[in-house]
Structure formats: structure tokens, C-alpha cells
Design an enzyme around this catalytic site. Structure first.
Site, PDB file in Angstrom:
ATOM      1  N   ASN A 130       0.809  -1.227   0.000  1.00 11.62           N
ATOM      2  CA  ASN A 130       0.000   0.000   0.000  1.00 11.62           C
ATOM      3  C   ASN A 130       0.841   1.275   0.000  1.00 11.62           C
ATOM      4  OD1 ASN A 130       0.749  -0.604   2.649  1.00 11.62           O
ATOM      5  ND2 ASN A 130      -1.017   0.434   3.511  1.00 11.62           N
ATOM      6  N   LYS A 153      11.503  -8.633   0.754  1.00  8.63           N
ATOM      7  CA  LYS A 153      10.476  -9.204  -0.118  1.00  8.63           C
ATOM      8  C   LYS A 153       9.346  -8.194  -0.268  1.00  8.63           C
ATOM      9  CE  LYS A 153       6.769 -11.903  -0.035  1.00  8.63           C
ATOM     10  NZ  LYS A 153       6.109 -11.218  -1.161  1.00  8.63           N
ATOM     11  N   SER A 205      -1.093  -7.865   6.829  1.00  9.90           N
ATOM     12  CA  SER A 205      -2.366  -8.083   7.519  1.00  9.90           C
ATOM     13  C   SER A 205      -2.176  -8.854   8.830  1.00  9.90           C
ATOM     14  CB  SER A 205      -3.304  -8.869   6.608  1.00  9.90           C
ATOM     15  OG  SER A 205      -2.721 -10.125   6.327  1.00  9.90           O
ATOM     16  N   GLU A 226       4.034  -5.050  11.978  1.00  8.47           N
ATOM     17  CA  GLU A 226       3.246  -3.821  11.738  1.00  8.47           C
ATOM     18  C   GLU A 226       2.013  -4.260  10.966  1.00  8.47           C
ATOM     19  OE1 GLU A 226       4.315  -0.963  12.918  1.00  8.47           O
ATOM     20  OE2 GLU A 226       6.430  -0.617  12.483  1.00  8.47           O
ATOM     21  N   CYS A 261      -2.736   1.750   6.559  1.00 10.95           N
ATOM     22  CA  CYS A 261      -2.946   1.054   7.828  1.00 10.95           C
ATOM     23  C   CYS A 261      -3.582   1.999   8.835  1.00 10.95           C
ATOM     24  CB  CYS A 261      -1.642   0.497   8.356  1.00 10.95           C
ATOM     25  SG  CYS A 261      -0.342   1.719   8.424  1.00 10.95           S
ATOM     26  N   GLU A 358     -11.314  -4.621   9.330  1.00 13.40           N
ATOM     27  CA  GLU A 358     -10.584  -3.641   8.522  1.00 13.40           C
ATOM     28  C   GLU A 358     -11.203  -3.582   7.123  1.00 13.40           C
ATOM     29  OE1 GLU A 358      -6.417  -4.428   7.546  1.00 13.40           O
ATOM     30  OE2 GLU A 358      -5.949  -2.329   7.995  1.00 13.40           O
TER      31      GLU A 358
HETATM   32  P1  NAD Z   1      -0.678  -9.414   3.361  1.00 14.36           P
HETATM   33  O1  NAD Z   1      -0.611  -9.918   4.744  1.00 14.36           O
HETATM   34  O2  NAD Z   1      -1.619 -10.039   2.406  1.00 14.36           O
HETATM   35  O3  NAD Z   1       0.757  -9.530   2.660  1.00 14.36           O
HETATM   36  C1  NAD Z   1       1.908  -8.896   3.176  1.00 14.36           C
HETATM   37  C2  NAD Z   1       3.145  -9.607   2.707  1.00 14.36           C
HETATM   38  O4  NAD Z   1       3.158 -10.927   3.240  1.00 14.36           O
HETATM   39  C3  NAD Z   1       3.276  -9.763   1.193  1.00 14.36           C
HETATM   40  O5  NAD Z   1       4.603  -9.555   0.832  1.00 14.36           O
HETATM   41  C4  NAD Z   1       2.852 -11.206   0.970  1.00 14.36           C
HETATM   42  O6  NAD Z   1       3.416 -11.781  -0.186  1.00 14.36           O
HETATM   43  C5  NAD Z   1       3.397 -11.875   2.218  1.00 14.36           C
HETATM   44  N1  NAD Z   1       2.714 -13.118   2.617  1.00 14.36           N
HETATM   45  C6  NAD Z   1       1.418 -13.469   2.396  1.00 14.36           C
HETATM   46  N2  NAD Z   1       1.177 -14.675   2.950  1.00 14.36           N
HETATM   47  C7  NAD Z   1       2.324 -15.078   3.537  1.00 14.36           C
HETATM   48  C8  NAD Z   1       2.697 -16.232   4.289  1.00 14.36           C
HETATM   49  N3  NAD Z   1       1.835 -17.215   4.523  1.00 14.36           N
HETATM   50  N4  NAD Z   1       3.960 -16.302   4.756  1.00 14.36           N
HETATM   51  C9  NAD Z   1       4.842 -15.313   4.539  1.00 14.36           C
HETATM   52  N5  NAD Z   1       4.552 -14.207   3.828  1.00 14.36           N
HETATM   53  C10 NAD Z   1       3.304 -14.095   3.325  1.00 14.36           C
HETATM   54  O7  NAD Z   1      -0.932  -7.848   3.488  1.00 14.36           O
HETATM   55  P2  NAD Z   1      -1.063  -6.765   2.313  1.00 14.36           P
HETATM   56  O8  NAD Z   1      -2.365  -6.972   1.604  1.00 14.36           O
HETATM   57  O9  NAD Z   1       0.181  -6.718   1.494  1.00 14.36           O
HETATM   58  O10 NAD Z   1      -1.112  -5.404   3.140  1.00 14.36           O
HETATM   59  C11 NAD Z   1      -2.281  -4.890   3.680  1.00 14.36           C
HETATM   60  C12 NAD Z   1      -2.278  -5.003   5.187  1.00 14.36           C
HETATM   61  O11 NAD Z   1      -1.088  -4.436   5.718  1.00 14.36           O
HETATM   62  C13 NAD Z   1      -3.404  -4.237   5.838  1.00 14.36           C
HETATM   63  O12 NAD Z   1      -3.955  -5.018   6.876  1.00 14.36           O
HETATM   64  C14 NAD Z   1      -2.704  -3.008   6.394  1.00 14.36           C
HETATM   65  O13 NAD Z   1      -3.374  -2.390   7.450  1.00 14.36           O
HETATM   66  C15 NAD Z   1      -1.384  -3.553   6.788  1.00 14.36           C
HETATM   67  N6  NAD Z   1      -0.360  -2.518   6.889  1.00 14.36           N
HETATM   68  C16 NAD Z   1       0.119  -2.177   8.129  1.00 14.36           C
HETATM   69  C17 NAD Z   1       1.054  -1.157   8.263  1.00 14.36           C
HETATM   70  C18 NAD Z   1       1.574  -0.742   9.605  1.00 14.36           C
HETATM   71  O14 NAD Z   1       2.542   0.001   9.653  1.00 14.36           O
HETATM   72  N7  NAD Z   1       0.975  -1.151  10.710  1.00 14.36           N
HETATM   73  C19 NAD Z   1       1.510  -0.493   7.126  1.00 14.36           C
HETATM   74  C20 NAD Z   1       1.023  -0.868   5.884  1.00 14.36           C
HETATM   75  C21 NAD Z   1       0.083  -1.886   5.778  1.00 14.36           C
END
Ligand code: NAD
Length: 454
Positions: A130, A153, A205, A226, A261, A358
Site C-alpha cells: 500500500n 520481499k 495483515s 506492523e 494502515c 478492517e
Molecule cells: P498481506 O498480509 O496479504 O501480505 C503482506 C506480505 O506478506 C506480502 O509480501 C505477501 O506476499 C506476504 N505473505 C502473504 N502470505 C504469507 C505467508 N503465509 N507467509 C509469509 N509471507 C506471506 O498484506 P497486504 O495486503 O500486502 O497489506 C495490507 C495489510 O497491511 C493491511 O492489513 C494493512 O493495514 C497492513 N499494513 C500495516 C502497516 C503498519 O505500519 N501497521 C503499514 C502498511 C500496511
């Protein structure tokens, strides 16, 4: 792996994914490179990362164009993001010496007591799409400053930006064996969890974060998470300029299509100012231009992930079924691209998904409350704990409410904001650990206490 432009649905690139063998090789390379990188002086590492920020400035338009092409955010918001990353790098590099250098805690002439901040080693950073420049910068910049090597990654939805980050880091002087990119989606991320890194730092997430934490825990290495949020905002009875507040808080909810987020995800408004606030809020949201994110003036671009259209739509339908009223928006645009109308719901309550889960999209629920106490109770009625905001003319009221919110950041008369000088950290399902600030600089180190005589 196909890279798809979410605004046009066209395939814009094909990239080769990593596999277990290539990841193993990358880890070996980084393991060898880490000690060499740590032997580079801190001053030199700082200069290299400052050069990285300069390269982002010089290549701003290209960075913004690539980012918009793969995540669908308006071009101006992509430029803002690259600039935001530059200012974070500026803070981190200008404070690195202060917080990463050895600290003499006492010296009585006989015994000198010193803290040194040693790097963790090889750090694994699994990141989100994002704000790839911002959430990436939060991790790999301080990690590299502290003398770690990094396997980064990027999300599968921001891979091309991951390549650009790699290009500019290396052009700036980060050695090839101190920074490597892992390409791929879930399977590649999961494979990294089966390897032995010295720390795991994840942005994404709650569901993935929980999975990662469970896998990393037995390794007994640091794990920073995070995660998501369901960030509340309260407009108290004593606010003055309701029109400006409505516009500012709508921006907090809809900037980047609500895919932040710390986006405002639920709004509570005191009954005394409710009607006026809702009227101004809806007026503002109706003025947003939605469409091709490369066009000037567009504020709502395409949602990055096609699947999120269904999440947002299901939340809207669930709310309407339970009695909510749609004041504007409420459906996907017809035609190509992941476009969803910015949507405002009222008559909402905490039985509805839109007030609990969310949304990460262009939808907001606004709820009327009778008192500060009711607002506070509802604000804390969540599994998440990233940020909480209060709009009021009274400092005392703001301080009292923010002290009782269970969230990592508190905002008074502002929202959806991150500062490099302050810790960025979640509570409960929003994760733990901190990035940014001096705490985030030291998050990629392990302290050693030295007791020195002689
Ligand atoms: P996601 O959890 O789908 O994916 C994040 C990352 O994890 C990607 O690189 C993905 O390829 C990897 N991933 C997915 N499954 C995995 C697994 N089983 N094992 C290891 N890695 C895996 O999240 P997203 O859709 O990329 O991001 C959106 C989420 O991130 C929202 O919930 C948002 O609130 C959160 N976010 C939080 C912050 C913060 O600072 N707190 C900042 C930005 C986004």
C-alpha cells in the site's frame, strides 16, 4: 509472475519468481556480505543512504509512474509517497549517529560501563504494497544503517517498485551482498520462514502476521509486526470549524483509497454537531474525482487488489442489511479496473462488519454518540490498536480521551499521519515492536553491555 495494472487490468510485466534454491543462495550471499557491510563506518553507511534519497529525488517521476502503474494510486499520491520516504530517510540518517553509537553509561575511573548497539545480522523484511516506499524505508533503511544485511520481499503487488528500490540502493553504494530482493507472493514469503534469518520484520495483515509470528517464535529471533487497523476518530461537541474538519477527516478516510494502515476507518460524532458534520463530509466526498490515476486532479484511483472490491462490497451489503443508510457511493464502477465509489454510511452500529473488520478501501461508517464516554467506549471496542483521533477545541478533553485509548498513536485535531520522529507501533491485532524514531533505529540492533576495567 504477472504484474497487472489495477486501473486497466493489463499485464504490464512478467517477472521470474524466486524458489527455495534461489532464496538459499541469496541468504548465503547476505550472510557473507553482512560482516563486510558492518565493517563500513557508520558515517559512510549514512552517506550511502543519503545518496539513495537523492536518487529518489532525481528519479521521482519515474518512481511515481511505476508505482502508480502497479498499485493504481493517483500519480500525485505516488509522488507524495516518494517524498515522504525521502523525509523519513533524512530523519533516520541525521539521527543514526546519535542513537547507534556506543554509549558510555558510567566511568568511575576503575570500571567503565558502555552499551554497544550491534546489528542483528541478516534481516528478513516481508513487506506490503500500500505504501511500498514508506513501509520499506521504515525497515531496510534503519536495518542497513545499523550494519545488517537485508533480504527484502516486496509484496507481489509492488514488485516493480521493489526492483527500483534495489536499483537505487545499489547505485547509491549499498553492496550487492548487503541487500537482495526476493520475488514472489505467499509461497515465497512462507519459504523465507523456513530459513534461518536473524530477525523477521513484517508489514501486512493481521492474519499473515499471526502466521509469521507462530512460525518465527521457535527460532528465538526478534520479530516485528506492523499490522492492520480499524482506526477510530471522534468529533466532540465543542469543535468550531466543522467544514474544515469534515474535509480533513474525509481525507483521512479516503486518501490512497482508504488503503492505509492508519486510514480513519470509523467515525463517531457528538449529536450536537452530527448533522452539520455529516452534511459537510458528504459534500466533500461527492467532490472527489474518481478514475484514471495518471490524470491530474483524480483523487480516487483504482484499488490495488481486485479481491478487495468484494471485501468492501460485502461490508456495504452487510451494513445495509442490518439497517445502515448509504449517503453516497455504494457500488463498483462498471467497466475495466478495480474502481469502487467512495462510500459513506450512517445509521451504523458495532454489529456491522464495516465497524469491526478492517475495510482497507473507500468506505466509512459514521455513528452518532451522546457523550465522550460513549465515544471512548466505542473507540476501544475493537481487536485492533494502531491509531485513534480526537477533534475537540479542548486540550484537556483530548488528553483525557487519548490517555484512555488503547492504540500506539494518538492524534489531536489531526489524523492518518506518521512522523519519523515518533515510534510507529501497534497494539493487540495491530502488532508489536516499533519502527521509526530512536526506538525504530535501535529495533534492528542487539544491545551489549560492556563492563570494562583496565
Ligand atoms: P498481506 O498480509 O496479504 O501480505 C503482506 C506480505 O506478506 C506480502 O509480501 C505477501 O506476499 C506476504 N505473505 C502473504 N502470505 C504469507 C505467508 N503465509 N507467509 C509469509 N509471507 C506471506 O498484506 P497486504 O495486503 O500486502 O497489506 C495490507 C495489510 O497491511 C493491511 O492489513 C494493512 O493495514 C497492513 N499494513 C500495516 C502497516 C503498519 O505500519 N501497521 C503499514 C502498511 C500496511
Amino acid at each position: 509472475m504477472k504484474i497487472i495494472n489495477p486501473a486497466t487490468e493489463q499485464v504490464i510485466a512478467n517477472v521470474k519468481e524466486d524458489n527455495k534454491a534461489s532464496l538459499k543462495k541469496k541468504l548465503e550471499t547476505l550472510r557473507k556480505g553482512q560482516q563486510k557491510w558492518n565493517a563500513v563506518s557508520l558515517k559512510k553507511r549514512i552517506a550511502i543512504l543519503q545518496k539513495f534519497a537523492d536518487l529518489l529525488k532525481e528519479n521521482m517521476e519515474e518512481c511515481a509512474r511505476v508505482l502508480t502503474s502497479e498499485v493504481g494510486k493517483p500519480l500525485q499520491q505516488s509522488r507524495n509517497e516518494v517524498n515522504g520516504a525521502r523525509s523519513r530517510i533524512a530523519w533516520l540518517t541525521s539521527n543514526a549517529e546519535k542513537y547507534l553509537s556506543d554509549e558510555v553509561m558510567s566511568d568511575d575511573g576503575n570500571t567503565k560501563e558502555v552499551i554497544t548497539y550491534e546489528p542483528l545480522g541478516v534481516v528478513c523484511n516481508i513487506s506490503a504494497w500500500n505504501y511500498p516506499y514508506l513501509v520499506g524505508t521504515n525497515v531496510f533503511v534503519p536495518a542497513l544503517l545499523a550494519g545488517n544485511s537485508v533480504l527484502y520481499k516486496p509484496s507481489e503487488f509492488s514488485t516493480l517498485t521493489g526492483f527500483q528500490i534495489e536499483t537505487f540502493l545499489k547505485k547509491a553504494g549499498v553492496p550487492d551482498d548487503a541487500f537482495q530482493v526476493a520475488v514472489g507472493a505467499r509461497e515465497v514469503g512462507a519459504a523465507l520462514l523456513d530459513m534461518n534469518f536473524d530477525g523477521y520484520f513484517f508489514t501486512g495483515s493481521y492474519a499473515t502476521g499471526k502466521f509469521i509470528y507462530e512460525k518465527v517464535a521457535p527460532k528465538m529471533v526478534p520479530c516485528g509486526l506492523e499490522l492492520g487497523g480499524k482506526d477510530p476518530l471522534y468529533v466532540a461537541a465543542d469543535v468550531k470549524d466543522i467544514k474544515t474538519i469534515a474535509a480533513g477527516t474525509a481525507d483521512g478516510a479516503f486518501y490512497n483509497n482508504g488503503q492505509s494502515c492508519c486510514s480513519v476507518e470509523r467515525i463517531y460524532v457528538h449529536e450536537k454537531v452530527y448533522n452539520k458534520y455529516v452534511e459537510e463530509f458528504v459534500k466533500e466526498v461527492k467532490s472527489y474525482k474518481i478514475g484514471d490515476p495518471t490524470q491530474d486532479g483524480v483523487y480516487i484511483g483504482a484499488l490495488t487488489r481486485e479481491a478487495q472490491l468484494r471485501v468492501v462490497d460485502a461490508q456495504v451489503k452487510d451494513a445495509v442489511k442490518k439497517g445502515a443508510k448509504v449517503l453516497t457511493g455504494g457500488k463498483k464502477l462498471t467497466g475495466k479496473g478495480n474502481f469502487y465509489e467512495p462510500t459513506v454510511l450512517v445509521n451504523v452500529n458495532h454489529k456491522m462488519k464495516v465497524m469491526r473488520d478492517e475495510s482497507f478501501g473507500p468506505v466509512i461508517g459514521i455513528m452518532k454518540v451522546k457523550s465522550d464516554e460513549e465515544a471512548l467506549r466505542l473507540m476501544n471496542d475493537t481487536e485492533y490498536g494502531l491509531t485513534a483521533a480526537v477533534y475537540t477545541s479542548s486540550k484537556a478533553r483530548a488528553e483525557k480521551i487519548l490517555a484512555q485509548t488503547n492504540a500506539g498513536s494518538g492524534y489531536w485535531n489531526c489524523c492518518d499521519r506518521v512522523s519519523p520522529a515518533l515510534p510507529w507501533s501497534g497494539r493487540k491485532h495491530s502488532g508489536f515492536g516499533s519502527t521509526l524514531s530512536h526506538i525504530g533505529l535501535r529495533a534492528f540492533t542487539q544491545p551489549k553491555g560492556l563492563h570494562l576495567r583496565g
